[in-house]
Design an enzyme around this catalytic site. Structure first.
Site, short mmCIF file in Angstrom:
data_model
loop_
_atom_site.label_atom_id
_atom_site.label_comp_id
_atom_site.label_asym_id
_atom_site.label_seq_id
_atom_site.Cartn_x
_atom_site.Cartn_y
_atom_site.Cartn_z
N HIS A 59 0.85 -1.19 0.00
CA HIS A 59 0.00 0.00 0.00
C HIS A 59 0.89 1.25 0.00
O HIS A 59 2.11 1.16 0.20
CB HIS A 59 -0.95 0.00 1.21
CG HIS A 59 -0.29 0.00 2.54
ND1 HIS A 59 -0.27 -1.09 3.38
CD2 HIS A 59 0.41 0.97 3.19
CE1 HIS A 59 0.39 -0.79 4.48
NE2 HIS A 59 0.82 0.45 4.39
P1 TYD Z 1 -2.03 -2.83 7.31
O1 TYD Z 1 -1.61 -1.40 7.40
O2 TYD Z 1 -2.64 -3.28 6.02
O3 TYD Z 1 -0.80 -3.76 7.69
P2 TYD Z 1 0.44 -4.29 6.82
O4 TYD Z 1 0.84 -3.21 5.90
O5 TYD Z 1 1.50 -4.60 7.81
O6 TYD Z 1 0.03 -5.52 6.12
O7 TYD Z 1 -3.01 -3.13 8.51
C1 TYD Z 1 -3.51 -4.44 8.75
C2 TYD Z 1 -4.77 -4.31 9.59
O8 TYD Z 1 -4.46 -3.71 10.86
C3 TYD Z 1 -5.84 -3.45 8.95
O9 TYD Z 1 -7.10 -4.04 9.23
C4 TYD Z 1 -5.74 -2.13 9.68
C5 TYD Z 1 -5.24 -2.54 11.04
N1 TYD Z 1 -4.39 -1.50 11.67
C6 TYD Z 1 -4.87 -0.75 12.71
O10 TYD Z 1 -6.02 -0.89 13.16
N2 TYD Z 1 -4.05 0.18 13.28
C7 TYD Z 1 -2.78 0.38 12.85
O11 TYD Z 1 -2.06 1.24 13.40
C8 TYD Z 1 -2.30 -0.39 11.74
C9 TYD Z 1 -0.91 -0.21 11.20
C10 TYD Z 1 -3.13 -1.32 11.18
#
Ligand code: TYD
Length: 142
Positions: A59
């Site tokens: 992302h």
């Molecule tokens: P995401 O940012 O997609 O994680 P990664 O890039 O490591 O794969 O987030 C994964 C899930 O966690 C998504 O449902 C959003 C949630 N999340 C939060 O609630 N708070 C946060 O600070 C972060 C980073 C993610």
């Protein structure tokens, strides 16, 4: 929001030295807002017990800036501006990777003992994400 292509965006990413104090007891590292990272830290999150072969990220963020640290173990961060990529292997808790806004990122090649600590400039906000690479490229004017 349309952000026009800025070829220097990838060049804004950089490794930052973080202070560590190491003695016979082990290591201590610290990070201070606006001193060791170029923003006010509003949020800390971390990735741990990453399962073998997993990737994370995939992302970009509209406004969020981050510094990513390998607290233990190692992993690879690949930054992508929609045209070119930069690859960083993080292997040391005394080095952070600064990621400016509007860069696509993939995290991969986690070692079994990897602990990925992330310092973020904003609170969590799903509206700040581009989760589609096509949408991200389009927002970059590509
Ligand atoms: P995401 O940012 O997609 O994680 P990664 O890039 O490591 O794969 O987030 C994964 C899930 O966690 C998504 O449902 C959003 C949630 N999340 C939060 O609630 N708070 C946060 O600070 C972060 C980073 C993610």
């Amino acid at each position: 929001m349309t952000t026009h292509l800025d070829s220097s965006l990838l060049a804004l990413s950089r490794l930052v030295a973080l202070p560590t104090i190491v003695d016979e007891r082990g290591g201590l590292g610290f990070v201070e807002s606006e001193r060791h990272v170029p923003f006010d830290v509003k949020r800390v999150y971390y990735l741990y017990q990453t399962t073998a072969g997993s990737s994370r990220g995939a992302h970009a963020h509209k406004l969020l800036e981050q510094v990513v640290i390998a607290g233990s173990g190692s992993f690879v961060v690949t930054l992508d501006d929609g045209v070119a990529t930069r690859r960083f292997e993080l292997t040391s808790p005394s080095v952070g990777l600064y990621i400016p806004r509007m860069l696509w990122r993939d995290l991969s090649d986690f070692s079994a003992d990897a602990f990925c600590l992330v310092l973020a400039s904003e609170y969590y906000d799903e509206a700040d994400y581009y989760r589609s690479y096509a949408d991200y490229r389009s927002a970059r004017g590509l």
